[in-house]
Design a protein around this motif. Structure first.
Motif, mmCIF file in Angstrom:
data_model
loop_
_atom_site.group_PDB
_atom_site.id
_atom_site.type_symbol
_atom_site.label_atom_id
_atom_site.label_comp_id
_atom_site.label_asym_id
_atom_site.label_seq_id
_atom_site.Cartn_x
_atom_site.Cartn_y
_atom_site.Cartn_z
ATOM 1 N N PRO A 208 0.823 -1.213 0.000
ATOM 2 C CA PRO A 208 0.000 0.000 0.000
ATOM 3 C C PRO A 208 0.858 1.264 0.000
ATOM 4 O O PRO A 208 1.915 1.313 0.623
ATOM 5 N N VAL A 209 0.383 2.265 -0.722
ATOM 6 C CA VAL A 209 1.047 3.562 -0.809
ATOM 7 C C VAL A 209 -0.040 4.632 -0.927
ATOM 8 O O VAL A 209 -1.094 4.384 -1.503
ATOM 9 N N THR A 210 0.214 5.800 -0.354
ATOM 10 C CA THR A 210 -0.728 6.908 -0.463
ATOM 11 C C THR A 210 -0.226 7.875 -1.523
ATOM 12 O O THR A 210 0.923 8.307 -1.472
ATOM 13 N N VAL A 211 -1.087 8.178 -2.479
ATOM 14 C CA VAL A 211 -0.771 9.119 -3.550
ATOM 15 C C VAL A 211 -1.864 10.172 -3.563
ATOM 16 O O VAL A 211 -3.034 9.854 -3.799
ATOM 17 N N ASP A 212 -1.484 11.409 -3.267
ATOM 18 C CA ASP A 212 -2.450 12.514 -3.232
ATOM 19 C C ASP A 212 -3.657 12.177 -2.360
ATOM 20 O O ASP A 212 -4.802 12.443 -2.732
ATOM 21 N N GLY A 213 -3.412 11.561 -1.214
ATOM 22 C CA GLY A 213 -4.476 11.240 -0.272
ATOM 23 C C GLY A 213 -5.300 10.015 -0.620
ATOM 24 O O GLY A 213 -6.256 9.696 0.063
ATOM 25 N N THR A 214 -4.923 9.308 -1.683
ATOM 26 C CA THR A 214 -5.646 8.119 -2.120
ATOM 27 C C THR A 214 -4.768 6.890 -1.931
ATOM 28 O O THR A 214 -3.596 6.898 -2.291
#
Length: 95
Positions: A23-29
């Motif tokens: 899992p990774v967060t990209v622009d809050g997603t």
């Protein structure tokens, strides 16, 4: 994919750490990196599985891969972070 150019990502003698569906967060997603690997030399690899033979011809896929690479680079400052597509045909394509 497992027998192709990126097979090192599943070789315990070649990697220090490896994870699938990371899992990774990209622009809050929240998104998931298909395969994230750290080699014994300390280099991180972001690997994105694609069924198409030419994912590097699709701007949206290039942007996604770049975003994942940048996220890992931010998490591990000072480390080399490389990113590539792994195709169903076994190719490792590093744009």
């Amino acid at each position: 994919i497992l027998a192709g150019e990126g097979r090192f990502a599943w070789d315990a003698s070649a990697v220090r750490w490896a994870g699938s569906e990371v899992p990774v967060t990209v622009d809050g997603t929240w998104r998931r990196i298909d395969r994230l690997v750290q080699t014994h030399a300390g280099c991180w690899w972001v690997l994105d599985f694609k069924s198409t033979a030419r994912p590097h011809d699709q701007p949206e896929l290039l942007e996604q891969l770049s975003t994942y690479r940048e996220s890992v680079a931010q998490a591990y400052p000072g480390h080399t972070v490389r990113a590539a597509f792994l195709t169903a045909q076994g190719a490792l394509i590093e744009p």
